[in-house]
Design an enzyme around this catalytic site. Structure first.
Site, PDB file in Angstrom:
ATOM      1  N   SER A 165       0.860  -1.189   0.000  1.00  0.00           N
ATOM      2  CA  SER A 165       0.000   0.000   0.000  1.00  0.00           C
ATOM      3  C   SER A 165       0.892   1.233   0.000  1.00  0.00           C
ATOM      4  O   SER A 165       2.016   1.195   0.522  1.00  0.00           O
ATOM      5  CB  SER A 165      -0.866  -0.002   1.270  1.00  0.00           C
ATOM      6  OG  SER A 165      -1.430   1.269   1.474  1.00  0.00           O
ATOM      7  N   TYR A 174      -1.646  -1.371  10.300  1.00  0.00           N
ATOM      8  CA  TYR A 174      -1.764  -1.660   8.862  1.00  0.00           C
ATOM      9  C   TYR A 174      -0.537  -1.117   8.117  1.00  0.00           C
ATOM     10  O   TYR A 174       0.062  -1.827   7.299  1.00  0.00           O
ATOM     11  CB  TYR A 174      -3.047  -1.016   8.343  1.00  0.00           C
ATOM     12  CG  TYR A 174      -3.306  -1.190   6.866  1.00  0.00           C
ATOM     13  CD1 TYR A 174      -3.899  -2.346   6.373  1.00  0.00           C
ATOM     14  CD2 TYR A 174      -2.967  -0.185   5.952  1.00  0.00           C
ATOM     15  CE1 TYR A 174      -4.160  -2.496   5.018  1.00  0.00           C
ATOM     16  CE2 TYR A 174      -3.224  -0.330   4.603  1.00  0.00           C
ATOM     17  CZ  TYR A 174      -3.817  -1.493   4.139  1.00  0.00           C
ATOM     18  OH  TYR A 174      -4.064  -1.629   2.786  1.00  0.00           O
TER      19      TYR A 174
HETATM   20  P1  NDP Z   1     -11.426  -6.173   0.864  1.00  0.00           P
HETATM   21  O1  NDP Z   1     -11.701  -5.824   2.274  1.00  0.00           O
HETATM   22  O2  NDP Z   1     -12.410  -5.832  -0.186  1.00  0.00           O
HETATM   23  O3  NDP Z   1     -11.108  -7.755   0.752  1.00  0.00           O
HETATM   24  C1  NDP Z   1     -10.190  -8.329   1.620  1.00  0.00           C
HETATM   25  C2  NDP Z   1      -9.898  -9.720   1.129  1.00  0.00           C
HETATM   26  O4  NDP Z   1      -8.950 -10.350   1.999  1.00  0.00           O
HETATM   27  C3  NDP Z   1     -11.137 -10.604   1.120  1.00  0.00           C
HETATM   28  O5  NDP Z   1     -11.092 -11.420  -0.012  1.00  0.00           O
HETATM   29  C4  NDP Z   1     -10.971 -11.439   2.388  1.00  0.00           C
HETATM   30  O6  NDP Z   1     -11.609 -12.719   2.329  1.00  0.00           O
HETATM   31  C5  NDP Z   1      -9.473 -11.605   2.410  1.00  0.00           C
HETATM   32  N1  NDP Z   1      -8.991 -11.968   3.748  1.00  0.00           N
HETATM   33  C6  NDP Z   1      -9.088 -11.249   4.894  1.00  0.00           C
HETATM   34  N2  NDP Z   1      -8.525 -11.919   5.923  1.00  0.00           N
HETATM   35  C7  NDP Z   1      -8.079 -13.082   5.415  1.00  0.00           C
HETATM   36  C8  NDP Z   1      -7.410 -14.197   5.971  1.00  0.00           C
HETATM   37  N3  NDP Z   1      -7.082 -14.241   7.268  1.00  0.00           N
HETATM   38  N4  NDP Z   1      -7.095 -15.237   5.160  1.00  0.00           N
HETATM   39  C9  NDP Z   1      -7.424 -15.203   3.839  1.00  0.00           C
HETATM   40  N5  NDP Z   1      -8.057 -14.174   3.258  1.00  0.00           N
HETATM   41  C10 NDP Z   1      -8.385 -13.124   4.042  1.00  0.00           C
HETATM   42  O7  NDP Z   1      -9.996  -5.523   0.562  1.00  0.00           O
HETATM   43  P2  NDP Z   1      -9.382  -4.903  -0.772  1.00  0.00           P
HETATM   44  O8  NDP Z   1      -9.794  -5.687  -1.945  1.00  0.00           O
HETATM   45  O9  NDP Z   1      -9.607  -3.455  -0.746  1.00  0.00           O
HETATM   46  O10 NDP Z   1      -7.828  -5.136  -0.468  1.00  0.00           O
HETATM   47  C11 NDP Z   1      -7.067  -6.145  -1.077  1.00  0.00           C
HETATM   48  C12 NDP Z   1      -5.608  -5.877  -0.751  1.00  0.00           C
HETATM   49  O11 NDP Z   1      -5.240  -4.583  -1.251  1.00  0.00           O
HETATM   50  C13 NDP Z   1      -5.327  -5.856   0.754  1.00  0.00           C
HETATM   51  O12 NDP Z   1      -4.081  -6.420   1.009  1.00  0.00           O
HETATM   52  C14 NDP Z   1      -5.304  -4.362   1.056  1.00  0.00           C
HETATM   53  O13 NDP Z   1      -4.537  -4.084   2.188  1.00  0.00           O
HETATM   54  C15 NDP Z   1      -4.673  -3.813  -0.211  1.00  0.00           C
HETATM   55  N6  NDP Z   1      -4.927  -2.396  -0.440  1.00  0.00           N
HETATM   56  C16 NDP Z   1      -6.224  -1.931  -0.535  1.00  0.00           C
HETATM   57  C17 NDP Z   1      -6.444  -0.571  -0.734  1.00  0.00           C
HETATM   58  C18 NDP Z   1      -7.822   0.007  -0.839  1.00  0.00           C
HETATM   59  O14 NDP Z   1      -7.955   1.241  -0.859  1.00  0.00           O
HETATM   60  N7  NDP Z   1      -8.869  -0.793  -0.920  1.00  0.00           N
HETATM   61  C19 NDP Z   1      -5.313   0.379  -0.848  1.00  0.00           C
HETATM   62  C20 NDP Z   1      -4.019  -0.241  -0.736  1.00  0.00           C
HETATM   63  C21 NDP Z   1      -3.845  -1.571  -0.541  1.00  0.00           C
HETATM   64  P3  NDP Z   1     -13.100 -12.906   2.987  1.00  0.00           P
HETATM   65  O15 NDP Z   1     -13.990 -11.958   2.250  1.00  0.00           O
HETATM   66  O16 NDP Z   1     -13.456 -14.326   2.730  1.00  0.00           O
HETATM   67  O17 NDP Z   1     -12.944 -12.592   4.438  1.00  0.00           O
END
Ligand code: NDP
Length: 244
Positions: A138, A152
């Site tokens: 990020s 985070y």
């Molecule tokens: P979401 O909250 O939309 O989705 C998070 C995802 O991570 C879900 O698929 C969830 O699965 C999965 N997840 C959470 N905990 C676990 C776990 N313990 N084991 C396996 N899977 C897990 O997040 P985003 O799509 O926004 O983010 C995706 C990535 O991008 C993350 O790493 C985030 O930090 C990064 N990011 C996002 C930004 C943003 O603005 N959105 C900016 C910068 C980076 P489930 O739904 O089944 O729980």
């Protein structure tokens, strides 16, 4: 070709799974809580693209579960060519209010999860002498810290550091790169108020949050042969920052 996308059922991970499917790459969608989203996405991909799809529930922070997930994939396909360490969580809260338990949970999912998946998939990639890993960090890890996400931000800085270690340890067989998104339109930001979004938009040269596809396309590029000489790179995809 087989790609494992952690957290591939929703948000950015879902877009990454779709982009790989469009590129004729078989996809393994990992999820943790939201099985329905994973199953629906798998069904959609099967209907629209000529690729294989598998869904696997696994908490990426748990070593036994990661090992089982990786075994399940290699039993089915005999290979994992691409790993995207995308699963991540964020819980807003002031530093002084955070407990060590809360802080560690963020580190365990975002950083330890990336380590564990890279360790078990990396073993296979080294055996087969080929592979690509893309880690999702990020811009919070670089210079755009958010006041309520110290855990985070630290976890994502760790992901960048780990990217360099992985690239060194797995060279020359595995290319390892890292994408740093800025703000993206996903559930992770669903609690932001209109005022907060407008304030953040003013700090972005393009004046808006990214669509998840705009991150996914960069990830799929990095995992493709088009990026054959891109390695150990940290790539920000944030629309450009300005002082706002
Ligand atoms: P979401 O909250 O939309 O989705 C998070 C995802 O991570 C879900 O698929 C969830 O699965 C999965 N997840 C959470 N905990 C676990 C776990 N313990 N084991 C396996 N899977 C897990 O997040 P985003 O799509 O926004 O983010 C995706 C990535 O991008 C993350 O790493 C985030 O930090 C990064 N990011 C996002 C930004 C943003 O603005 N959105 C900016 C910068 C980076 P489930 O739904 O089944 O729980």
């Amino acid at each position: 070709m087989v790609a494992l996308i952690t957290g591939g059922n929703r948000g950015i991970g879902k877009s990454i799974a779709l982009e790989f499917a469009k590129a004729s790459v078989n996809v393994v969608i990992n999820y943790y809580h939201h099985e329905q989203e994973a199953l629906e996405l798998a069904e959609y991909i099967r209907e629209h693209y000529d690729v294989e799809v598998m869904t696997i529930a696994c908490d990426v922070s748990k070593e036994e579960e990661v090992e089982m997930m990786v075994n399940q994939i290699t039993d089915a396909y005999g290979t994992i060519d691409i790993l995207v360490n995308n699963a991540g969580i964020c819980r807003d809260g002031l530093l002084l209010d955070k407990s060590p338990r809360e802080f560690l949970r963020i580190l365990n999912v975002n950083l330890v999860g990336t380590f564990l998946c890279s360790k078990y998939v990396g073993k296979i990639m080294l055996e087969q002498k080929r592979g690509r890993i893309v880690n999702i960090s990020s811009t919070n890890a670089l210079d755009t810290y958010y006041p309520e996400s110290c855990d985070y931000d630290a976890s994502k800085a760790g992901v960048i550091s780990l990217t360099h270690n992985l690239a060194q340890d797995f060279a020359p067989f595995v290319r390892v790169n890292c994408v740093c998104p800025g703000w993206v339109k996903t559930d992770m930001n669903q609690d932001l108020s209109v005022e907060q979004i407008q304030k953040e938009n003013r700090k972005i040269l393009l004046g808006r949050f990214a669509d998840p596809e705009e991150i996914a396309k960069v990830v799929v590029f990095l995992a493709s042969n088009k990026a054959s000489y891109v390695n150990d790179s940290i790539i920000r995809v944030d629309g450009g920052r300005c002082s706002g």
